[in-house]
Design an enzyme around this catalytic site. Structure first.
Site, mmCIF file in Angstrom:
data_model
loop_
_atom_site.group_PDB
_atom_site.id
_atom_site.type_symbol
_atom_site.label_atom_id
_atom_site.label_comp_id
_atom_site.label_asym_id
_atom_site.label_seq_id
_atom_site.Cartn_x
_atom_site.Cartn_y
_atom_site.Cartn_z
ATOM 1 N N GLU A 1 57.047 42.961 72.427
ATOM 2 C CA GLU A 1 57.223 44.413 72.550
ATOM 3 C C GLU A 1 56.559 45.121 71.375
ATOM 4 O O GLU A 1 55.894 46.150 71.542
ATOM 5 C CB GLU A 1 58.714 44.757 72.587
ATOM 6 N N THR B 1 60.700 45.489 78.406
ATOM 7 C CA THR B 1 61.575 44.438 78.940
ATOM 8 C C THR B 1 63.023 44.914 78.934
ATOM 9 O O THR B 1 63.433 45.642 78.023
ATOM 10 C CB THR B 1 61.426 43.179 78.074
ATOM 11 N N ALA C 1 65.657 50.481 74.640
ATOM 12 C CA ALA C 1 66.076 50.199 73.267
ATOM 13 C C ALA C 1 67.557 49.845 73.268
ATOM 14 O O ALA C 1 68.291 50.214 74.194
ATOM 15 C CB ALA C 1 65.833 51.415 72.370
ATOM 16 N N ASP C 2 67.967 49.144 72.235
ATOM 17 C CA ASP C 2 69.389 48.844 72.074
ATOM 18 C C ASP C 2 70.085 49.945 71.283
ATOM 19 O O ASP C 2 71.254 50.254 71.525
ATOM 20 C CB ASP C 2 69.548 47.485 71.389
HETATM 21 C C1 5RP Z 1 64.466 43.673 75.150
HETATM 22 C C2 5RP Z 1 64.717 45.025 74.622
HETATM 23 C C3 5RP Z 1 65.338 46.013 75.550
HETATM 24 O O1 5RP Z 1 64.514 47.129 75.602
HETATM 25 C C4 5RP Z 1 66.691 46.403 75.039
HETATM 26 O O2 5RP Z 1 67.457 45.229 74.881
HETATM 27 C C5 5RP Z 1 67.395 47.357 75.998
HETATM 28 O O3 5RP Z 1 67.743 46.680 77.157
HETATM 29 P P1 5RP Z 1 68.440 47.389 78.377
HETATM 30 O O4 5RP Z 1 67.444 48.357 78.953
HETATM 31 O O5 5RP Z 1 68.763 46.266 79.326
HETATM 32 O O6 5RP Z 1 69.670 48.089 77.876
HETATM 33 O O7 5RP Z 1 64.452 45.348 73.498
HETATM 34 O O8 5RP Z 1 63.985 42.804 74.162
#
Ligand code: 5RP
Length: 222
Positions: free
Chosen positions: A107, A32, A87-88
């Protein structure tokens, strides 16, 4: 290159990884977020090669179905050869903080079933020590205040994500100020707090492969 271009590059690299590593007719796990969305778009042209996908959120399910990709209930699936997700934050041991999009619990469940977890991220996500990004914790609504007090005892500052309800009908506390020296230990410790559904540390089950988007190209880190 812009951050979106880096995300697109790793998404394409992940589609190539899946094409090379997931058997034809298999079911792909899909994460996501904005990077995962680019991956869905990159996967779509090859959709006939796979039986379909398992989605880690309702948003992902809708995007997959929009491309005509069949989405399976995880309970009807025995194996997922590859799960691709963003990932963040990710450290050099491929431990991650996830849940910026609030989909951390689903996830983590899909990741638990997957044989290989491929993390896709632009270079800004790679850190030496995680914790700069607030750690998301999904909580049962009636336990919100209790869990917040317990998280404060661990040295963090929990902040309720305003106006947000997870796909599971729960709340998110974003915990600021944690310096995460022992990701696996902290993941287990937070999950022990009564009322916590799960937290956004992915260290007990880290990624197996990191595809990192840099201005010099996509780096593969194992
Ligand atoms: C969602 C997540 C996403 O993988 C994470 O927030 C990274 O998001 P993005 O690809 O928009 O930077 O863990 O729950």
């Amino acid at each position: 290159m812009t951050q979106d271009e880096l995300k697109q590059a790793v998404a394409q690299a992940a589609a190539d990884y899946v094409a090379a590593n997931a058997p034809e007719g298999s079911i792909i796990g899909v994460g996501t977020g904005s990077t995962a969305n680019f991956f869905i778009d990159a996967l779509a042209p090859f959709k006939n090669k796979y039986r379909g996908a398992v989605a880690s959120s309702e948003a992902t399910r809708k995007r997959l179905e929009g491309h005509g990709i069949t989405v399976f209930d995880l309970n009807d699936v025995d194996t997922i050869p590859v799960y691709v997700d963003g990932a963040d934050e990710v450290d050099h041991g491929l431990n991650m903080i996830k849940g910026g999009g609030g989909a951390l619990t689903r996830e983590k469940i899909v990741a638990a079933v997957a044989q290989t977890f491929v993390c896709i991220a632009d270079g800004s996500k790679l850190v030496t020590t995680m914790g700069q990004f607030p750690l998301p914790v999904e909580v049962i609504p009636m336990a919100r205040a209790h869990v917040a007090r317990e998280l404060a005892k661990l040295g963090g500052t929990p902040v309720l994500r305003e106006g947000f309800v997870t796909d599971n009908g729960n709340l998110i506390l974003d915990v600021k100020g944690l310096r995460i020296a022992d990701p696996k230990g902290l993941e287990a410790q937070i999950n022990q707090i009564t009322g916590v559904v799960t937290n956004g540390l992915f260290a007990v089950r880290p990624a197996n492969v990191l595809l990192l988007g840099t201005t010099d190209g996509v780096r593969t880190i194992l």
